[in-house]
Motif scaffolding. Structure first.
Motif, PDB file in Angstrom:
ATOM      1  N   ALA A  45     -86.610 -63.252  54.013  1.00  0.00           N
ATOM      2  CA  ALA A  45     -85.379 -63.342  54.806  1.00  0.00           C
ATOM      3  C   ALA A  45     -85.686 -63.773  56.235  1.00  0.00           C
ATOM      4  N   LEU A  46     -86.746 -63.233  56.813  1.00  0.00           N
ATOM      5  CA  LEU A  46     -87.136 -63.617  58.172  1.00  0.00           C
ATOM      6  C   LEU A  46     -87.559 -65.081  58.233  1.00  0.00           C
ATOM      7  N   LEU A  47     -88.306 -65.526  57.226  1.00  0.00           N
ATOM      8  CA  LEU A  47     -88.735 -66.926  57.193  1.00  0.00           C
ATOM      9  C   LEU A  47     -87.530 -67.853  57.075  1.00  0.00           C
ATOM     10  N   ASN A  48     -86.582 -67.500  56.208  1.00  0.00           N
ATOM     11  CA  ASN A  48     -85.375 -68.314  56.048  1.00  0.00           C
ATOM     12  C   ASN A  48     -84.564 -68.358  57.339  1.00  0.00           C
ATOM     13  N   LEU A  49     -84.491 -67.224  58.032  1.00  0.00           N
ATOM     14  CA  LEU A  49     -83.749 -67.182  59.291  1.00  0.00           C
ATOM     15  C   LEU A  49     -84.413 -68.063  60.341  1.00  0.00           C
ATOM     16  N   ALA A  50     -85.739 -67.969  60.442  1.00  0.00           N
ATOM     17  CA  ALA A  50     -86.465 -68.799  61.412  1.00  0.00           C
ATOM     18  C   ALA A  50     -86.259 -70.283  61.122  1.00  0.00           C
ATOM     19  N   GLN A  51     -86.294 -70.651  59.847  1.00  0.00           N
ATOM     20  CA  GLN A  51     -86.110 -72.054  59.468  1.00  0.00           C
ATOM     21  C   GLN A  51     -84.684 -72.523  59.754  1.00  0.00           C
ATOM     22  N   SER A  52     -83.707 -71.662  59.506  1.00  0.00           N
ATOM     23  CA  SER A  52     -82.321 -72.052  59.773  1.00  0.00           C
ATOM     24  C   SER A  52     -82.074 -72.185  61.272  1.00  0.00           C
ATOM     25  N   TYR A  53     -82.748 -71.365  62.080  1.00  0.00           N
ATOM     26  CA  TYR A  53     -82.663 -71.542  63.532  1.00  0.00           C
ATOM     27  C   TYR A  53     -83.193 -72.920  63.930  1.00  0.00           C
ATOM     28  N   VAL A  54     -84.295 -73.329  63.326  1.00  0.00           N
ATOM     29  CA  VAL A  54     -84.855 -74.652  63.612  1.00  0.00           C
ATOM     30  C   VAL A  54     -83.857 -75.739  63.223  1.00  0.00           C
ATOM     31  N   ASP A  55     -83.246 -75.600  62.045  1.00  0.00           N
ATOM     32  CA  ASP A  55     -82.262 -76.578  61.589  1.00  0.00           C
ATOM     33  C   ASP A  55     -81.089 -76.683  62.558  1.00  0.00           C
ATOM     34  N   GLY A  56     -80.751 -75.557  63.194  1.00  0.00           N
ATOM     35  CA  GLY A  56     -79.643 -75.544  64.145  1.00  0.00           C
ATOM     36  C   GLY A  56     -80.051 -75.873  65.565  1.00  0.00           C
ATOM     37  N   GLY A  57     -81.333 -76.162  65.783  1.00  0.00           N
ATOM     38  CA  GLY A  57     -81.789 -76.492  67.131  1.00  0.00           C
ATOM     39  C   GLY A  57     -81.955 -75.287  68.034  1.00  0.00           C
ATOM     40  N   LEU A  58     -81.945 -74.085  67.459  1.00  0.00           N
ATOM     41  CA  LEU A  58     -82.104 -72.858  68.248  1.00  0.00           C
ATOM     42  C   LEU A  58     -83.580 -72.446  68.207  1.00  0.00           C
ATOM     43  N   TYR A  59     -84.388 -73.198  68.933  1.00  0.00           N
ATOM     44  CA  TYR A  59     -85.838 -73.048  68.814  1.00  0.00           C
ATOM     45  C   TYR A  59     -86.359 -71.753  69.431  1.00  0.00           C
ATOM     46  N   SER A  60     -85.762 -71.292  70.508  1.00  0.00           N
ATOM     47  CA  SER A  60     -86.205 -70.030  71.109  1.00  0.00           C
ATOM     48  C   SER A  60     -86.008 -68.875  70.136  1.00  0.00           C
ATOM     49  N   GLU A  61     -84.842 -68.851  69.481  1.00  0.00           N
ATOM     50  CA  GLU A  61     -84.573 -67.811  68.491  1.00  0.00           C
ATOM     51  C   GLU A  61     -85.536 -67.920  67.311  1.00  0.00           C
ATOM     52  N   SER A  62     -85.878 -69.161  66.959  1.00  0.00           N
ATOM     53  CA  SER A  62     -86.816 -69.367  65.863  1.00  0.00           C
ATOM     54  C   SER A  62     -88.193 -68.806  66.209  1.00  0.00           C
ATOM     55  N   VAL A  63     -88.660 -69.074  67.422  1.00  0.00           N
ATOM     56  CA  VAL A  63     -89.967 -68.561  67.854  1.00  0.00           C
ATOM     57  C   VAL A  63     -89.980 -67.035  67.816  1.00  0.00           C
ATOM     58  N   GLN A  64     -88.916 -66.421  68.303  1.00  0.00           N
ATOM     59  CA  GLN A  64     -88.833 -64.959  68.296  1.00  0.00           C
ATOM     60  C   GLN A  64     -88.866 -64.409  66.873  1.00  0.00           C
ATOM     61  N   THR A  65     -88.187 -65.108  65.964  1.00  0.00           N
ATOM     62  CA  THR A  65     -88.163 -64.659  64.568  1.00  0.00           C
ATOM     63  C   THR A  65     -89.532 -64.823  63.920  1.00  0.00           C
ATOM     64  N   PHE A  66     -90.223 -65.917  64.228  1.00  0.00           N
ATOM     65  CA  PHE A  66     -91.584 -66.094  63.710  1.00  0.00           C
ATOM     66  C   PHE A  66     -92.509 -64.990  64.230  1.00  0.00           C
ATOM     67  N   ASP A  67     -92.336 -64.593  65.481  1.00  0.00           N
ATOM     68  CA  ASP A  67     -93.147 -63.503  66.034  1.00  0.00           C
ATOM     69  C   ASP A  67     -92.904 -62.202  65.268  1.00  0.00           C
ATOM     70  N   THR A  68     -91.631 -61.944  64.975  1.00  0.00           N
ATOM     71  CA  THR A  68     -91.297 -60.746  64.193  1.00  0.00           C
ATOM     72  C   THR A  68     -91.924 -60.811  62.808  1.00  0.00           C
ATOM     73  N   LEU A  69     -91.871 -61.985  62.210  1.00  0.00           N
ATOM     74  CA  LEU A  69     -92.442 -62.170  60.873  1.00  0.00           C
ATOM     75  C   LEU A  69     -93.955 -61.967  60.888  1.00  0.00           C
ATOM     76  N   LEU A  70     -94.620 -62.478  61.917  1.00  0.00           N
ATOM     77  CA  LEU A  70     -96.080 -62.358  61.998  1.00  0.00           C
ATOM     78  C   LEU A  70     -96.523 -60.910  62.178  1.00  0.00           C
ATOM     79  N   LYS A  71     -95.662 -60.082  62.758  1.00  0.00           N
ATOM     80  CA  LYS A  71     -95.995 -58.662  62.872  1.00  0.00           C
ATOM     81  C   LYS A  71     -96.066 -58.007  61.491  1.00  0.00           C
ATOM     82  N   LEU A  72     -95.310 -58.573  60.554  1.00  0.00           N
ATOM     83  CA  LEU A  72     -95.315 -58.038  59.188  1.00  0.00           C
ATOM     84  C   LEU A  72     -96.433 -58.647  58.347  1.00  0.00           C
ATOM     85  N   THR A  73     -96.641 -59.951  58.500  1.00  0.00           N
ATOM     86  CA  THR A  73     -97.597 -60.645  57.630  1.00  0.00           C
ATOM     87  C   THR A  73     -99.022 -60.611  58.161  1.00  0.00           C
TER      88      THR A  73
END
Length: 237
Positions: free
Chosen positions: A109-137
């Motif tokens: 779900a986090l990966l999909n959210l980060a990718q959808s942020y990228v698709d929408g041009g919301l790159y800052s939100e995408s970076v934050q979501t990737f950071d959250t994901l990396l804390k898990l993975t």
């Protein structure tokens, strides 16, 4: 209120108005919407007026449910990079964000959210979501590479030291990590450093990555080589 909501509201009001105008016109000319005789004591007028009322309520409720399901536009119409996000992408962001809220430790779900942020041009939100994901993975080369790409476009295609460090981290985990290699190649090509771009693309061709589009990379290498040849000809004249 955004333009999408205004358009929906105006259209809905127009349709409901037409329904009631048709009802009043029918009543005025003595036309009943229900022709069955009323032998059970029910008032015919009260039944007739229920028809447009029910139609109006059903139409309003259905429209509202569809709007809620697709996602409201206004919450995502404030993106710094892209302020005109397609409403389908907005709906996808909303669905993925809802999924993450319900399951905050769901890596997919986090990966999909980060990718959808990228698709929408919301790159800052995408970076934050990737950071959250990396804390898990933990350290994951592919996710780190995707984060580097989001950072690059967030910073208007500027290759900063922070991005260099993120790319180095990804490549330390996987020498052929495709997102990082493609980013380096793209930046080099756009900067006119065609030799460096070719070097990165050739690294990808050497890899065993199954998701690498080798035909596209070969075409990119040919274009870069043509650029180098054209530059050499221009320099010799």
């Amino acid at each position: 209120m955004n333009s999408l909501a205004i358009g929906i509201a105006v259209t809905l009001c127009a349709v409901i108005t037409l329904i009631w105008r048709h009802h009043h016109s029918s009543q005025k000319h003595g036309v009943t919407l229900i022709v069955k005789p009323f032998d059970d004591g029910i008032d015919e007028h009260s039944v007739n007026i229920k028809v447009p009322t029910v139609l109006s309520v059903v139409l309003f409720t259905t429209t509202l449910l569809i709007y809620v399901q697709l996602g409201h536009f206004n919450g995502w119409n404030k993106g710094v990079v892209d302020t005109n996000i397609d409403y389908l992408i907005t709906a996808e962001i909303n669905r993925n964000a809802k999924k993450v809220n319900e399951q905050p430790n769901n890596e997919i779900a986090l990966l999909n959210l980060a990718q959808s942020y990228v698709d929408g041009g919301l790159y800052s939100e995408s970076v934050q979501t990737f950071d959250t994901l990396l804390k898990l993975t933990g350290d994951d080369a592919n996710i780190i590479g995707m984060k580097a790409n989001a950072m690059y476009y967030r910073d208007n295609r500027e290759m900063s030291l922070d991005i260099d460090l993120v790319i180095a981290r990804a490549l330390a985990l996987d020498e052929y990590e495709p997102q990082s290699r493609l980013l380096l190649a793209t930046h080099a090509y756009l900067s006119g450093e065609f030799e460096k771009a070719i070097e990165q693309w050739q690294k990808l061709l050497e890899s065993k990555q199954p998701n690498v589009n080798r035909a596209a990379i070969n075409n990119a290498i040919l274009r870069a080589e043509q650029k180098i040849a054209n530059r050499s000809v221009a320099a010799s004249e």
